[in-house]
Structure formats: C-alpha cells, structure tokens
Design a protein around this motif. Sequence first.
Motif, short mmCIF file in Angstrom:
data_model
loop_
_atom_site.label_atom_id
_atom_site.label_comp_id
_atom_site.label_asym_id
_atom_site.label_seq_id
_atom_site.Cartn_x
_atom_site.Cartn_y
_atom_site.Cartn_z
N GLN A 1 0.83 -1.21 0.00
CA GLN A 1 0.00 0.00 0.00
C GLN A 1 0.86 1.25 0.00
O GLN A 1 0.55 2.25 -0.67
CB GLN A 1 -0.93 -0.01 1.21
N LEU A 2 1.95 1.24 0.75
CA LEU A 2 2.87 2.37 0.74
C LEU A 2 3.46 2.59 -0.65
O LEU A 2 3.62 3.73 -1.10
CB LEU A 2 3.99 2.15 1.76
N ASP A 3 3.77 1.50 -1.35
CA ASP A 3 4.26 1.62 -2.73
C ASP A 3 3.20 2.21 -3.65
O ASP A 3 3.50 3.04 -4.52
CB ASP A 3 4.69 0.25 -3.26
N ALA A 4 1.95 1.80 -3.45
CA ALA A 4 0.87 2.32 -4.29
C ALA A 4 0.67 3.81 -4.06
O ALA A 4 0.45 4.58 -5.02
CB ALA A 4 -0.43 1.56 -3.99
N VAL A 5 0.77 4.24 -2.81
CA VAL A 5 0.65 5.66 -2.52
C VAL A 5 1.82 6.43 -3.14
O VAL A 5 1.64 7.52 -3.71
CB VAL A 5 0.59 5.90 -1.00
N ALA A 6 3.03 5.85 -3.06
CA ALA A 6 4.19 6.51 -3.65
C ALA A 6 4.04 6.68 -5.15
O ALA A 6 4.48 7.69 -5.73
CB ALA A 6 5.45 5.72 -3.32
N GLU A 7 3.41 5.71 -5.80
CA GLU A 7 3.19 5.83 -7.24
C GLU A 7 2.20 6.95 -7.56
O GLU A 7 2.39 7.71 -8.51
CB GLU A 7 2.67 4.50 -7.79
N ARG A 8 1.13 7.05 -6.75
CA ARG A 8 0.14 8.11 -6.98
C ARG A 8 0.66 9.49 -6.60
O ARG A 8 0.27 10.49 -7.21
CB ARG A 8 -1.14 7.84 -6.16
N CYS A 9 1.52 9.55 -5.59
CA CYS A 9 1.91 10.83 -5.02
C CYS A 9 3.33 11.25 -5.38
O CYS A 9 3.81 12.28 -4.87
CB CYS A 9 1.79 10.77 -3.49
N GLY A 10 4.01 10.51 -6.23
CA GLY A 10 5.39 10.81 -6.57
C GLY A 10 5.55 12.08 -7.37
O GLY A 10 4.59 12.64 -7.91
N PRO A 11 6.78 12.58 -7.49
CA PRO A 11 7.01 13.87 -8.14
C PRO A 11 6.70 13.89 -9.63
O PRO A 11 6.46 14.97 -10.20
CB PRO A 11 8.51 14.13 -7.89
N THR A 12 6.69 12.75 -10.31
CA THR A 12 6.41 12.75 -11.74
C THR A 12 4.92 12.74 -12.06
O THR A 12 4.54 12.94 -13.21
CB THR A 12 7.07 11.52 -12.41
#
Length: 389
Positions: free
Chosen positions: A212-223
């Motif tokens: 879930q943390l990885d999924a959030v990082a994908e949605r919220c990442g700088p790109t």
Amino acid sequence: MIDETLLDAPDELARADPRGLLRAVAAAGAQVRTATRAAVESDLARLNPEGRPGTLLVAGTGPTAPLVADLLRALTDDGIPVHQLQPTGALAAPGALTWTLPRWVGPLDLLLAVSAEGTEPGLSMLLEAAYRRGCAAVTVTPPGSPLAETSAHRRNLTIPLATAPHAEPADHPAAPGPAWALVTPLLLLGERLGLFPAGTADADAVHAMADQLDAVAERCGPTTRTHDNPAKTLAAELDASLPLLWSEGPVAHAAARHAAATLAGLAGRPALTAELPMALAAHGALLNGSLVPGAGPEDFFRDRVDEPAPLHARVLLLRSPLPPGSDGNAASAAAAARDLAFEQGVTFRELESALDTGEETAPLRLAAELIAPLDFAAVYLSLTSGARA
C-alpha cells in the motif's frame, strides 16, 4: 506561500531537495520489507511469550516514538494501556534528553525503546532503570550501537534496525519514510505477543502495508502531475491555511497526530488535531473566529495591496471506511462535521482513500493509506516554500 510551479517540475523539485526527502518518503514500502526480513531473522522469531504485558511503555527520539505509541494504541483498541514516555532535558538534543519511568512500572510491564542512531545516553540509562525495576524491555536500534550493547548486557530482546539498502537516509530529523523501519519490528512484536486480533500485524499484513505504501508513492510521486496527485493537491490546499485535522477511528487518530507533527517539524506549518465528535466543540470557536474567510465587519473594505494572504482554517477529515453492516453513528458524526464547516464558510475536505470501501479494511493498509499522502504533502510544502528546518 509556496511556488506551485515547482509541483509539476520534477527536475526542479529534485534540485530543491538536497536532503533527499522525496526519496526517503517514497522508500517507505522498501523500509517495511527490509525491516520485516531483519525482524524475522532476529531473536524475535524465537520469542516464547508468557502472557501479555500489563502496560506498554514507548520511548525514543524524533517523530517515531509518538507514531509507534499511537499505532500500537490503535491496533490494541485500548485492550492494553500504551504509555509514551516524554523526554525531559535542557535541550531537545539526543545527548541532552532523559527519560523517567513512572513509579508504578514493574515486572508486568514492557518497555519499547526505539532509536535510529542508538547513541542517546538517556535511553541507555532508561534501560538500566527498567532492569532495576524488573521491567522487560525490547529495543530497536542499529547493531553495535551503545544502546544495543546496553540492551544485550541486560539480556533484553534487541531487534537490529535494518534499512532498505538502496534507500539513502534523508538529512532531516523529521523526514518521513525512515520511521517505518523502526515501527515495523514492533508491529511484528505486538502480533507475536498477542496484543492485537490474530492476523492484524503478521508478516502477510505487514507486507500488504508495504504494498500500500508503494501504491501511494506511485500516486503521489514527483512525476505525477498535480491534478492526478492527491499529495500535491493537498500541499497546494494547505498552503496559507491552518489545517484542522479531524479524525474518526483509532487508526485515523494516529494518522492525524502524525501528520500534525510532520507538517510542523518538516514544513514549519502548524496544524491542530481533534477527534470526532469532540472536534465540533474543541474547534468550534476557530470556525467562528478570525481564521474564517471574510470574518470581521471591516474585512471587505480592507486594503489588500502588498498584504500577505491571511491564514484561514481548513478542515481535513481522516476516517476509517465503514465496514459492511455498521450502524450510521460514524456517518452521522462525519455529516455533522461537514455541515458545521459549510455553515461557517470553512473549507471542508475528506481525505479520499483508494481502498475498497465495500469490505472491511485491514488496519495496517489503512494506516499506510492515511499517513503516506500527508507525508508526501508535507515534503512538497517544505520543498516549494523553501523551508529548511
């Protein structure tokens, strides 16, 4: 005021981030997996508990200890008292802090000490005090550190702190992300001790939290551009505002308190927390005061040339999804909060969750879903406003 043009300029964000804050928060899932492997290979796997402790005591520096205490309190659902020991000292520096055990602590209690460096003399002294009281202790700290040596000398359970090999440490004491490496072993310990309902924090549940943390990082990442990025949107909305972080449910309470600490410690932004339904009374005066847009009879005629934007209250609601078949009390409290904010002209937003609300959500996945977007938002606020606390 933040520079919103930076939010959709990944290269500029990278140049504004010499301390590696974005890398650190994006690596939260990797930190969880690495810490899980280290904990499984440690003496934790050979622990044979004899009953449950009477009280859990949590001590440590930085933002990790409060997060550990709040998550344990949320997962035990008040089944076992969780007491965070507050440090004292002339300065808020690792070498100057001391911790004191309450007078009632004894052999039935369990002390949890967490440290990313393991060099705090006050924590080593606390372990010695616990030993004299007959209070068992568990330490999460780097192997070979003074704290680890003290723990081993007193035959306490020491879980070595393990960080993700490719996750460079952020050069900031309030950086989110690395804290998960300290939190994870204690979640597994709680499962081993039977502090939570079965399966709440076993290896599968912890790995699901990492996913879930990885999924959030994908949605919220700088790109990811702002209009598709909940963390960047939050950063823009929270700018020039006083966030009122209202929460409903134990995990949401923990997430709100952690978010307030991260916004203050990382981005230099104040935020207030309160739990529903008491938030309606606790923050009611703020919704009627000068923090409300247009408050005051002279506001309309005020000269705004060269005047900084006023600080306005903004309500952000964090809540757990309602499980199937639950009553409507929680929904009623959230609706009352929404109605009150609208009546007072205060912006109200509920933090949207990507989790399936049609089924009961695992507490650790929910924790990741609520905590990580606000961690990213605090980082974006820090980078785009030039905060270098």
